[in-house]
Write an enzyme that holds these catalytic residues in place. Structure first.
Site, PDB file in Angstrom:
ATOM      1  CG  ASP A 245       0.162  -6.534  -6.497  1.00  0.00           C
ATOM      2  OD1 ASP A 245      -0.085  -7.703  -6.196  1.00  0.00           O
ATOM      3  OD2 ASP A 245      -0.443  -5.566  -6.027  1.00  0.00           O
TER       4      ASP A 245
ATOM      5  CG  HIS B  40      -1.055 -11.394  -7.814  1.00  0.00           C
ATOM      6  ND1 HIS B  40      -1.805 -10.467  -7.109  1.00  0.00           N
ATOM      7  CD2 HIS B  40      -1.937 -12.332  -8.246  1.00  0.00           C
ATOM      8  CE1 HIS B  40      -3.071 -10.822  -7.125  1.00  0.00           C
ATOM      9  NE2 HIS B  40      -3.172 -11.956  -7.808  1.00  0.00           N
TER      10      HIS B  40
ATOM     11  CG  HIS C  53      -2.054 -11.658  -1.985  1.00  0.00           C
ATOM     12  ND1 HIS C  53      -1.735 -12.580  -2.942  1.00  0.00           N
ATOM     13  CD2 HIS C  53      -2.224 -10.480  -2.645  1.00  0.00           C
ATOM     14  CE1 HIS C  53      -1.730 -12.007  -4.121  1.00  0.00           C
ATOM     15  NE2 HIS C  53      -2.008 -10.733  -3.971  1.00  0.00           N
TER      16      HIS C  53
ATOM     17  CG  ASP D 178      -3.642  -6.783  -1.649  1.00  0.00           C
ATOM     18  OD1 ASP D 178      -3.296  -5.819  -2.365  1.00  0.00           O
ATOM     19  OD2 ASP D 178      -4.244  -7.778  -2.097  1.00  0.00           O
TER      20      ASP D 178
ATOM     21  CG  HIS E 115     -11.644  -1.024  -5.484  1.00  0.00           C
ATOM     22  ND1 HIS E 115     -11.013  -0.716  -6.669  1.00  0.00           N
ATOM     23  CD2 HIS E 115     -11.065  -2.165  -5.025  1.00  0.00           C
ATOM     24  CE1 HIS E 115     -10.096  -1.644  -6.926  1.00  0.00           C
ATOM     25  NE2 HIS E 115     -10.104  -2.527  -5.946  1.00  0.00           N
TER      26      HIS E 115
ATOM     27  N   GLY F 235     -10.491  -6.545  -3.920  1.00  0.00           N
ATOM     28  CA  GLY F 235      -9.680  -5.876  -2.929  1.00  0.00           C
ATOM     29  C   GLY F 235     -10.451  -5.132  -1.868  1.00  0.00           C
TER      30      GLY F 235
END
Length: 485
Positions: A185, A211, A261, A334, A338, A353
């Protein structure tokens, strides 16, 4: 100590019941209200459902706990109504089953806890950190060594950790947190090692979580928005190429491939055709591809930068249509924490992300249910029962537990589900939902360490009010106004 929820509605039958929940598991409990001890709650208008399961989360532990730890990630999950998650292998060091070496980034955390692999470290997290996490979790092992894409992982390094292998020799933690899938991923499995990775999956009975996106340049979706931003674009067929390649691989090998996704109309159409052919293909999409498109980059900037990138407005509508017609099997967040400083680096350097566990249900309910595309029951299937089946779990069957403990209605006209009386209370994993509640997403109140979401300030509908794990309350935001006594 126990809580009795009066007149709560069962999600799939519509039956109104009373629910008795035994004492709170204080070691695991997170709360946003005072409703935690003895008492009766008026649950009229609320829904009882199997707890949500997320087959796609990143908890950054070990190696990047300044972004998210197991403790903060699991608290975020419980807050969002989740009872089970699948942890992706892009930890530091990568979760490839090999012994870590002292000079690797993140190795000190693993070795300092007394373990020599990331798998062992995560399986025994509770005992080594003196905590009791409020969410169950499975582990996903790397497809390639170090997630470098050069060599497939060696099955001998991780096959013992699979469910059903030598269980008599495993301790309780190893049994509770098995390796259940393979993925690199963050990037697609390279073509050079794909056949070997699929052979590993076939040999071990696992499935490949792919992915379905690969690009060497670009930061946002290719189109008018990328040109307006002056940022290199990512063509939509970068996703389709991986989807078509792996559909052919599933056709050739019979190995189950699960696409993460998915975000484009052309990919959904390829997946529809593969499913019509009867191939072992499943797919997920994420709340942000349902709620946002690349035009929202102009408003949210890098808070909406992700991989795959937000696609066109037309692709967003196609994603909603794929949910409505059943092409999409399940929803996954997902969840990718961060720091805001990292996200402020600009489109070319900011990491991809967003976090999603704590507002996923509200965002999806607003877009899909309020939008008239699906009903409440179908949304629960997408977030609870379908991902549970993918992960090899058995979602809690509320009616079966009712039949076991109370077949006949009480004088109040309702049956009672007493979680202290069921034969296997440890299997009762539930979420209490206020499907009609409108609320404002406030990232500053999140239990996650991270705040990187474009949904801050959004008014959404539908909210998890409580999470029950193994019959014990592990999270509550039940308002005091519902307390009867």
């Amino acid at each position: 100590m126990m809580i009795t929820l009066r007149n709560i509605t069962v999600w799939d039958t519509g039956e109104a019941i009373d629910l008795i929940v035994p004492e709170t598991d204080a070691r695991r409990f997170f709360h946003e209200s005072d409703c935690v001890g003895d008492g009766e709650i008026d649950a009229t208008g609320l829904t009882l459902a199997p707890g949500f399961e997320d087959p796609h989360v990143h908890f950054r532990d070990p190696g990047q706990t300044y972004k998210e730890s197991m403790v903060s990630g699991c608290a975020a999950a419980a807050s969002g109504g989740y009872v089970n998650v699948l942890i992706m292998p892009n930890t530091v060091p990568a979760m490839d089953g090999r012994k870590v070496t002292p000079d690797e980034p993140g190795a000190a955390e693993v070795l300092g806890a007394g373990y020599d692999t990331v798998i062992d470290f995560l399986q025994h997290y509770d005992e080594t950190h003196g905590t009791a996490l409020p969410v169950r979790y499975d582990l996903c092992v790397c497809a390639s060594k170090g997630r470098a894409g050069a060599e497939a992982t060696d099955v001998a390094d991780w096959q013992w950790y699979r469910r059903g292998v030598d269980e008599a020799a495993k301790d309780e933690a190893q049994l509770a947190h098995p390796v259940t899938a393979i993925s690199d991923d963050g990037s697609a499995v390279p073509a050079a090692i794909l056949d070997e990775v699929l052979a590993n999956a076939e040999r071990t009975g696992l499935y490949l979580i792919e992915h379905c996106e690969h690009h060497d340049t670009g930061a946002v979706n290719e189109g008018p928005v990328s040109r307006r931003l002056g940022v290199p674009g990512i063509p939509e067929d970068t996703e389709l190429r991986i989807v078509e390649r792996d559909i052919e691989a599933a056709r050739r090998t019979g190995v189950h491939v699960h696409f993460q996704h998915v975000s484009t109309a052309i990919s959904f159409e390829a997946i529809r055709r593969a499913k019509a052919e009867g191939l072992p293909i499943t797919c997920e999409t994420a709340p942000h591809y349902l709620a946002l498109c690349d035009e929202d980059l102009l408003r949210y900037g890098t808070l909406a930068k992700m991989n795959p990138p937000l696609r066109s407005a037309e692709d967003r509508l196609a994603t909603i249509a794929a949910v409505a017609d059943g092409t999409v099997d399940m929803l996954a967040t997902d969840h990718a924490p961060h720091t805001i400083d990292e996200k402020n680096l600009g489109f070319l350097e900011a990491p991809n992300g967003i976090i999603g566990l704590e507002c996923a249900y509200g965002v999806c309910h607003k877009v899909l249910v309020e939008g008239g595309h699906i009903d409440d029951r179908r949304l629960i299937e997408l977030m609870a029962t379908a991902p549970a089946r993918l992960l090899g779990h058995h979602p809690t069957d509320i009616t079966a537990m009712l039949d076991e403990t109370d077949r006949d209605p009480r004088p109040a006209g309702r049956r009672v589900l007493d979680l202290t009386a069921v034969e296997h209370p440890e299997t009762a994993d539930l979420v209490l939902l206020a499907t009609d509640e409108r609320w404002i997403v406030d990232p500053e109140r999140f239990h996650s360490n991270a705040r990187n979401t474009p949904f801050g300030g959004w008014e959404v509908s539908g909210r998890p009010l409580a999470t029950i794990l193994g019959s014990r309350l592990v999270f509550s935001r039940i308002p005091d106004s519902r307390i009867i006594r």
